[in-house]
Design a protein around this motif. Structure first.
Motif: not given
Length: 217
Positions: A190-198
């Motif tokens: 979650i921390d790796y892909i959060k805040e705007g990734t597809v």
């Protein structure tokens, strides 16, 4: 100074090229470099990248592909670093309880359907909820996944989304519609892909591909 500037231009150009996969040749080359032929079909990967290219307000460089065309007792959640051409995570993911048992066959955008939704999303913020540390998803496709926020369709960890659960029951447990992944890596992912990734969820549903502005068969 000129040397430093030239080096900066070279570096910027390499990053730009690394995240631009606009031609079929570039997409196929990337797929081959990832060495995921035994886990993710080229057809699914191709649709994911073509859709990724059409999304303008994304955070560049990463894509998560969830392949619900595969049964739940196989790894079908993949986080890919497009700049480094590397698969960062490959793991199990559960689908909604009314979407199917071993395989996902029914999809919905309706509240309380307890079904998964297909299509393209942008990840939003993380938070602590009923399922622990979770990641909100913003569905980009009207009528397909646009109610994801209202339905609380999120990425979260679950003890029924593990290899041990499969070994005991033959397939994963099911969620209320969320893409649930193993708890032991959920926060890290979650921390790796959060805040705007597809994030793209693929499935065997021809109606989706007829309606989607991002994906096509």
């Amino acid at each position: 100074m000129i040397k430093k500037l030239l080096l900066g231009i070279t570096f910027f150009s390499s990053i730009t090229f690394a995240t631009s996969f606009n031609t079929d040749t570039q997409i196929e080359s990337l797929y081959n470099q990832l060495h995921i032929q035994n886990k993710l079909t080229y057809s699914t990967f191709y649709k994911a990248i073509k859709g990724y290219n059409k999304i303008s307000n994304k955070k560049e460089g990463k894509i998560t592909i969830v392949d619900f065309s595969k049964p739940s007792n196989e790894e079908r959640f993949f986080v890919i670093d497009l700049e480094r051409k590397k698969v960062d995570y490959s793991t199990y993911v559960a689908h909604g309880k009314n979407t199917g048992a071993v395989s996902a066959i029914k999809f919905s955008n309706i509240a309380n359907s307890f079904q998964s939704s297909l299509g393209f999303y942008l990840t939003s913020n993380s938070y602590e909820g009923n399922n622990g540390y979770s990641l909100r998803l913003n569905g980009l496709e009207p009528g397909i996944n646009s109610n994801a926020m209202k339905r609380n369709i999120v990425v979260h960890g679950a003890d029924y989304a593990t290899k041990e659960f499969i070994e005991k029951y033959g397939f994963l447990g099911r969620s209320l519609g969320c893409p649930a992944i193993p708890s032991d890596i959920s926060k890290e992912v979650i921390d790796y892909i959060k805040e705007g990734t597809v994030l793209y969820i693929n499935g065997n549903d021809s109606n989706y591909f007829e309606k989607s502005a991002y994906a096509s068969l």
